[in-house]
Scaffold this motif. Structure first.
Motif, PDB file in Angstrom:
ATOM      1  N   ALA A 129       1.160  -1.244  -0.166  1.00 34.04           N
ATOM      2  CA  ALA A 129      -0.021   0.073   0.069  1.00 34.04           C
ATOM      3  C   ALA A 129       0.520   1.519   0.187  1.00 34.04           C
ATOM      4  O   ALA A 129       0.648   1.916  -0.478  1.00 34.04           O
ATOM      5  N   GLU A 130       1.785   1.241   1.126  1.00 35.80           N
ATOM      6  CA  GLU A 130       2.513   2.237   1.177  1.00 35.80           C
ATOM      7  C   GLU A 130       3.529   2.999  -0.729  1.00 35.80           C
ATOM      8  O   GLU A 130       3.736   3.566  -0.912  1.00 35.80           O
ATOM      9  N   SER A 131       4.215   1.361  -1.098  1.00 40.13           N
ATOM     10  CA  SER A 131       4.405   1.618  -2.665  1.00 40.13           C
ATOM     11  C   SER A 131       3.591   2.460  -3.171  1.00 40.13           C
ATOM     12  O   SER A 131       4.492   2.480  -4.356  1.00 40.13           O
ATOM     13  N   ALA A 132       2.409   1.765  -3.292  1.00 37.12           N
ATOM     14  CA  ALA A 132       1.708   2.935  -4.620  1.00 37.12           C
ATOM     15  C   ALA A 132       1.535   4.632  -4.419  1.00 37.12           C
ATOM     16  O   ALA A 132       1.193   5.386  -4.941  1.00 37.12           O
ATOM     17  N   ARG A 133       2.021   5.031  -2.922  1.00 35.87           N
ATOM     18  CA  ARG A 133       2.204   6.439  -2.727  1.00 35.87           C
ATOM     19  C   ARG A 133       3.573   6.667  -2.519  1.00 35.87           C
ATOM     20  O   ARG A 133       3.241   8.387  -2.335  1.00 35.87           O
ATOM     21  N   ASN A 134       4.831   6.440  -2.298  1.00 37.08           N
ATOM     22  CA  ASN A 134       5.769   6.515  -2.123  1.00 37.08           C
ATOM     23  C   ASN A 134       6.566   5.713  -3.117  1.00 37.08           C
ATOM     24  O   ASN A 134       7.373   4.652  -3.129  1.00 37.08           O
ATOM     25  N   PRO A 135       6.675   6.937  -3.866  1.00 37.31           N
ATOM     26  CA  PRO A 135       8.108   6.481  -5.323  1.00 37.31           C
ATOM     27  C   PRO A 135       9.184   5.715  -4.413  1.00 37.31           C
ATOM     28  O   PRO A 135      10.341   4.840  -4.808  1.00 37.31           O
ATOM     29  N   GLN A 136      10.130   5.958  -3.517  1.00 39.84           N
ATOM     30  CA  GLN A 136      11.550   5.551  -2.850  1.00 39.84           C
ATOM     31  C   GLN A 136      10.786   4.174  -2.730  1.00 39.84           C
ATOM     32  O   GLN A 136      11.719   2.621  -3.283  1.00 39.84           O
ATOM     33  N   ILE A 137      10.037   3.889  -1.702  1.00 43.51           N
ATOM     34  CA  ILE A 137       9.703   2.076  -1.811  1.00 43.51           C
ATOM     35  C   ILE A 137       8.802   1.417  -2.592  1.00 43.51           C
ATOM     36  O   ILE A 137       9.229   0.698  -2.568  1.00 43.51           O
ATOM     37  N   ALA A 138       8.259   2.320  -3.295  1.00 44.35           N
ATOM     38  CA  ALA A 138       8.572   1.700  -5.298  1.00 44.35           C
ATOM     39  C   ALA A 138       9.059   0.936  -6.007  1.00 44.35           C
ATOM     40  O   ALA A 138       9.166  -0.094  -6.518  1.00 44.35           O
ATOM     41  N   ALA A 139      10.368   2.113  -5.772  1.00 48.22           N
ATOM     42  CA  ALA A 139      11.836   1.483  -6.305  1.00 48.22           C
ATOM     43  C   ALA A 139      11.962   0.318  -5.758  1.00 48.22           C
ATOM     44  O   ALA A 139      12.409  -0.582  -6.556  1.00 48.22           O
ATOM     45  N   THR A 140      12.101   0.188  -4.174  1.00 51.53           N
ATOM     46  CA  THR A 140      12.842  -0.913  -3.802  1.00 51.53           C
ATOM     47  C   THR A 140      12.022  -1.985  -4.281  1.00 51.53           C
ATOM     48  O   THR A 140      12.503  -3.090  -4.194  1.00 51.53           O
TER      49      THR A 140
END
Length: 214
Positions: A129-140
């Motif tokens: 869910a957070e990766s859908a909002r946070n580009p840094q976590i999405a990249a990880t």
């Protein structure tokens, strides 16, 4: 602190304590932080969990937390990396098997169990869910997924080579389908925590056999 077995060479029964090397101690502390963070993220969500809560749960000062991780994003990255490392170790069992197909089918039980664990599901869904909002976590998450996908691709290619098999289905499509089935169990375990995992495992083995040999 590690406790070595008693030294019987001199006839004594005394135990000797040794201090672990700094690298081991640091690794232990890092895992301590990650375990505490996982609890906080599950219970309060990424934004609801503060570094102060994580430090309290870990039983160490905020300063110690920041010594190892400079942000919650860095902690998430380390959790994702740890999960990836465990996945790589797990699939190594398949890679070294003389019968990869049978080993993968045998591994379905562990796969179902792991992906229907409520705590694991809650944490992974929070990260997604957070990766859908946070580009840094999405990249990880995307980087980890890419590595895992390549690993599974290679495994399926080796499995087919063992059977001297040829398939008209792109191996990457098979990889994505297998991943989707197990990832979907995370969501399903939240929706239906009382699902019949034994029956599910039997059917999942049949589906896996069909997909792998298609």
């Amino acid at each position: 602190v590690n406790i070595r077995p008693p030294n019987y060479l001199d006839g004594s029964m005394s135990e000797t304590t040794v201090t672990p090397p700094e690298s081991d101690r640091a690794a232990q502390r890092r895992h301590q932080v990650l375990d505490a963070a996982a609890i906080c993220f599950r219970n309060h969500g990424f934004h609801g969990a503060s570094m102060a809560q994580i430090s309290k749960t870990a039983g160490m000062s905020p300063g110690h937390i920041y010594h190892y991780f400079d942000s919650k994003e860095a902690i998430i990255a380390a959790i994702v990396d740890r999960d990836l490392e465990e996945m790589m170790e797990w699939t190594e069992i398949f890679y070294s098997s003389d019968d990869i197909l049978e080993s993968m089918l045998d591994g379905v039980t562990c796969g179902v169990e792991a992906n229907t664990d409520p705590e694991c599901a809650a944490l992974m869904l929070e990260i997604m869910a957070e990766s859908a909002r946070n580009p840094q976590i999405a990249a990880t998450v995307q980087k980890s997924n890419q590595i895992a996908r390549q690993r599974l691709n290679g495994l399926l290619i080796k499995e087919m080579a063992q059977r001297c098999a040829v398939s008209n289905i792109d191996v990457q499509v098979k990889t994505d389908l297998i991943a989707a089935m197990f990832d979907g169990l995370l969501m399903k375990s939240i929706h239906n925590p009382t699902m019949d995992k034994a029956a599910l495992t039997v059917l999942m083995r049949k589906v896996m056999l069909f997909v792998l040999t298609l």
